[in-house]
Design an enzyme around this catalytic site. Structure first.
Site, PDB file in Angstrom:
ATOM      1  N   THR A 199      -0.686   7.171  90.354  1.00 14.91           N
ATOM      2  CA  THR A 199      -1.153   6.661  89.061  1.00 14.91           C
ATOM      3  C   THR A 199      -0.383   7.356  87.953  1.00 14.91           C
ATOM      4  O   THR A 199       0.228   8.404  88.169  1.00 14.91           O
ATOM      5  CB  THR A 199      -2.636   6.998  88.813  1.00 14.91           C
ATOM      6  OG1 THR A 199      -2.758   8.414  88.593  1.00 14.91           O
ATOM      7  CG2 THR A 199      -3.489   6.562  89.972  1.00 14.91           C
ATOM      8  N   ASP A 200      -0.442   6.802  86.753  1.00 10.90           N
ATOM      9  CA  ASP A 200      -0.029   7.597  85.604  1.00 10.90           C
ATOM     10  C   ASP A 200      -1.182   8.573  85.312  1.00 10.90           C
ATOM     11  O   ASP A 200      -2.266   8.503  85.923  1.00 10.90           O
ATOM     12  CB  ASP A 200       0.313   6.722  84.395  1.00 10.90           C
ATOM     13  CG  ASP A 200       1.233   7.468  83.412  1.00 10.90           C
ATOM     14  OD1 ASP A 200       1.335   8.714  83.506  1.00 10.90           O
ATOM     15  OD2 ASP A 200       1.836   6.824  82.546  1.00 10.90           O
ATOM     16  N   TYR A 201      -0.943   9.454  84.399  1.00  8.31           N
ATOM     17  CA  TYR A 201      -1.829  10.575  84.080  1.00  8.31           C
ATOM     18  C   TYR A 201      -3.259  10.116  83.736  1.00  8.31           C
ATOM     19  O   TYR A 201      -3.461   9.489  82.693  1.00  8.31           O
ATOM     20  CB  TYR A 201      -1.211  11.278  82.878  1.00  8.31           C
ATOM     21  CG  TYR A 201      -1.525  12.726  82.669  1.00  8.31           C
ATOM     22  CD1 TYR A 201      -0.571  13.702  82.910  1.00  8.31           C
ATOM     23  CD2 TYR A 201      -2.757  13.125  82.181  1.00  8.31           C
ATOM     24  CE1 TYR A 201      -0.841  15.037  82.661  1.00  8.31           C
ATOM     25  CE2 TYR A 201      -3.032  14.458  81.945  1.00  8.31           C
ATOM     26  CZ  TYR A 201      -2.066  15.405  82.189  1.00  8.31           C
ATOM     27  OH  TYR A 201      -2.326  16.731  81.941  1.00  8.31           O
TER      28      TYR A 201
END
Ligand code: NOJ
Length: 740
Positions: A281-283
């Site tokens: 995932t992104d952050y």
């Protein structure tokens, strides 16, 4: 001798174990998984920031306890050989199964030695150069304990308000695809078992660059046709080039957050494209499905993400906190978790981490590679090739550029003329500011006998004009003034969208005040995006767009200003005249009422021209190129056949130069309307003064494919026009017909 044989033997053994077959790796992974507890498995799906170099809000500071207990199997923002070796030791020696950590980092345009920002480097249109930048960045980072870079960022964007346009390759899907593939190859090299390679991570899947109004993290809503035709091709190209990992985007697409999208992750990425690497995932992107209004709470968000095949949770702690319960409740199957774990472990094996977990943390290699001559030379070369000359007209019969080397008094004015950090641009990782060479420093070195002054004049933000007086004083003494203006490194990149695209702060006022002196001015614009620089175009005789070029920005710009390098960069993004024109891009549709200056009821604005300030593909040289003799082998393209297209290009100026010859097509009638031009191919050639070359292209029906009205991807028979030229506007054209 004995020792040498020993080393050779061990290299041989090591080599054998590292270049294991897929089958062997799968067996080892399966056997390891069979010994893991559910908690340890979830640990492999967890990625935390080390807290060293944070790139977002920290949710978890106890990451080392998590590593020790096997609850966190991957870290990012930890680097340097020594530091990462220490962390790895904990994973290998103190956890129950000794599974090595995977270390990730945003090595976007260099690790310590910084190359041009991606948008700038794309303007080189030089795939070898771009691949080499990725290769060298990997070499430097891999020696410093890193295994994985969150790069390439391949998001197409047609909105320069979006700060992250700096990280991508511009507006065109074809060019974006080539660049995406070059970067993956550069990062991953020939073999992942080679410890100078990094796993690549294609991001941000998908369509992050389509944020409404260019506001970061904002909603994305587009037709499936636009998604597939404009936004998806670069991700696909990166996957086809073998990218090991994919990062989900923060945004929603058609009402569904990308991180929970079955359509994106399962249907397109896994099924249509056969992607078998792992998805991160992104952050905190899983958590963000709650404020998106798509998940009830973090547990629900975790369930949604894992069930569409998102393998690794970056920083959100939702897998760690909720997956076990979800399995017990029967909402998530342990088989799916095993599949995710196995995708991740597979890469730890491929990197050779089970054979030697420290092979990437090599302090000796780090010392040798970081800031080596090879790196610095490349930073200079990439910088020169990324610069775009936008204007250079004759004043009193002479062009201002290149600057006459006998010039006695040169004043550099503006906040970017001697700032080491700003020239490194956004996401400059742990780029060493002290190693950067500024324009002021470089010009002093290049012209030791000239009087070169530097005056800041004003900052890149704020209203302070107290520096104007000194700047005017310096300008008065100069024979030529170089205005070094634009954006600082924080004004583009993540969370750096802007609603106005003029020079920030008081720089425009400074420029106009200096202009009042009626002296020769060269404007050197350093920025992370296209700025609306119409005033410069109207009032100055020379404009150099120098973006943020990295460590060697100063020498690269100096080489161009002094003619030691003849500029060759071409824009990969359309420059608007004003913000109201956005989105403006070369591959627009004709509309039912194409622009006609004499007819009010055609598609246009009342207060600004329809044309851009500078079109896609545009960029000048110190020499001139003339295009002639556009010839086609045939006016009809039959079925699987091809047409050869030749064009003659001549250097009519006085200097050797590089030209990028661009080929566009237009499908005149389709089952859905087609853009007025689409880039299909290009060639780069170098010509000496007076020299001419015939450049050849081949067109097949593959070049003419698009998503038809019923979403089939194919070419439709009919009439086409092709265009060839040095930019998307100044072109020669010819017609042909496709018959299948
Ligand atoms: C957020 C950014 O969107 C992404 O591009 C980056 O890789 C991660 N943070 C990690 O730093």
């Amino acid at each position: 001798m004995k020792q040498t044989i020993g080393i050779l033997l061990s290299l041989l053994l090591v080599g054998t174990s590292w270049s294991q077959t897929e089958g062997e790796i799968n067996k080892k992974v399966a056997s390891l998984i069979s010994r893991m507890t559910l908690e340890e498995k979830i640990g492999q799906l967890t990625l935390y920031t080390s807290g060293w170099d944070q790139t977002g809000p920290t949710l978890r500071s106890e990451y080392m306890e998590d590593v020790r207990s096997g609850r966190c199997g991957n870290l990012f923002n930890a680097h340097t050989a020594e530091y990462n070796r220490g962390l790895q030791k904990v994973a290998v020696e103190e956890t129950r199964l000794g599974i090595p950590l995977l270390f990730g980092y945003d090595v976007i345009h260099g690790y310590k030695t910084i190359f041009p920002i991606p948008l700038a480097e794309a303007c080189s249109w030089d795939m070898n150069l771009i691949e080499k930048s990725a290769r060298l960045a990997a070499k430097e980072a891999a020696a410093a304990g890193l295994h994985w870079t969150f790069n390439p960022m391949v998001d197409i964007s047609r909105d320069p308000r979006w700060g992250r346009i700096a990280e991508g390759a511009g507006e065109d899907p074809y060019l974006g695809g080539l660049i995406a593939a070059a970067k993956v190859k550069g990062h991953q090299g020939e073999e992942l078992s080679d410890p100078s390679t990094l796993l690549a991570c294609v991001k941000h899947f998908a369509a992050y660059g389509g944020a409404q109004a260019g506001r970061d993290y904002h909603t994305v809503d587009m037709s499936d046709r636009v998604l597939r035709e404009t936004y998806l091709p670069p991700y696909k190209a990166a996957i086809d080039a073998g990218a090991a990992t994919v990062m989900t985007a923060f945004n929603e697409v058609d009402g569904v957050p990308a991180t929970g999208s079955k359509y994106l992750m399962e249907d397109i990425l896994r099924k249509e494209w056969d992607f078998d690497g792992f998805i991160v995932t992104d952050y905190t992107a899983i958590n963000e499905m709650v404020p998106h209004g798509y998940a009830l709470d973090n547990q629900h968000a975790a369930e949604l993400a894992i069930n569409v095949g998102v393998d690794m949770d970056m920083q959100g702690a939702v897998y760690q906190n909720h997956l076990e319960k979800l399995v017990l409740e029967g909402k998530v199957s342990e088989d799916d978790i095993n599949a995710s774990v196995s995708r991740i472990l597979k890469y730890k094996y491929k990197l050779g981490l089970f054979d030697d977990p420290y092979r990437y943390s090599d302090a000796e290699r780090e010392k040798e590679v970081v800031f080596s001559k090879e790196m610095m030379d490349h930073s200079l070369e990439a910088g020169r090739k990324s610069i775009v000359l936008l204007k250079n007209i004759s004043v009193n019969g002479k062009k201002l550029l290149p600057i006459d080397p006998t010039t006695k008094n040169i004043a550099i004015i503006g906040p970017l003329g001697n700032n080491k950090e700003d020239q490194l641009g956004t996401w400059h990782a742990s780029g060493d500011v002290n190693k950067a060479i500024t324009l002021f420093e470089a010009l002093k070195t290049a012209l030791p006998n000239a009087n070169i002054s530097y005056t800041e004049g004003c900052k890149t933000s704020g209203a302070d004009q107290s520096g104007f007086k000194d700047a005017l004083e310096a300008a008065r003494k100069a024979d030529i003034i170089i205005m070094a203006i634009g954006e600082d490194y924080r004004q583009s990149g993540e969370a750096a969208s802007r609603s106005e695209l003029g020079l920030p702060g008081k720089q425009q006022a400074l420029l106009e005040a200096i202009h009042q002196l009626n002296k020769p001015i060269v404007s050197v614009v350093m920025a992370g995006r296209p700025l609306t620089i119409g005033w410069m175009e109207d009032n100055l005789s020379a404009i150099v767009y120098a973006w943020h070029l990295g460590t060697m920005a100063g020498p690269a710009i100096a080489d161009v200003l002094l003619g030691a390098y003849n500029p060759s960069g071409k824009l990969v993004i359309t420059f608007p005249r004003n913000v109201g024109q956005i989105p403006i891009y070369y591959s627009m549709k004709n509309t039912g009422r194409p622009f006609d200056a004499n007819n009010k009821y055609t598609s246009k604005y009342l207060d600004v021209e329809n044309t851009p300030l500078y079109p896609f593909g545009y960029g000048l040289s110190y020499t001139d190129f003339e295009y002639s003799n556009l010839r086609m082998s045939n006016k009809t393209l039959n079925g699987d056949g091809s047409i050869n297209v030749n064009i003659q290009v001549k250097n009519t100026g006085a200097l050797k130069g590089v030209e990028t010859i661009q080929l566009y097509t237009q499908d005149l009638v389709g089952s859905v309307t087609r853009p007025v031009k689409e880039l299909k191919d290009f060639r780069q050639i170098e010509l000496s003064p007076g020299e001419s070359k015939v450049v050849s292209f081949t067109i097949t029906s593959d070049d003419l494919r698009f998503h038809t009205q019923n979403m089939e991807y194919k070419a439709e028979p009919g009439k086409f026009t092709l265009y060839i030229g040095g930019n998307s506007v100044d072109v020669l054209s010819a017609d042909f017909e496709y018959k299948n």
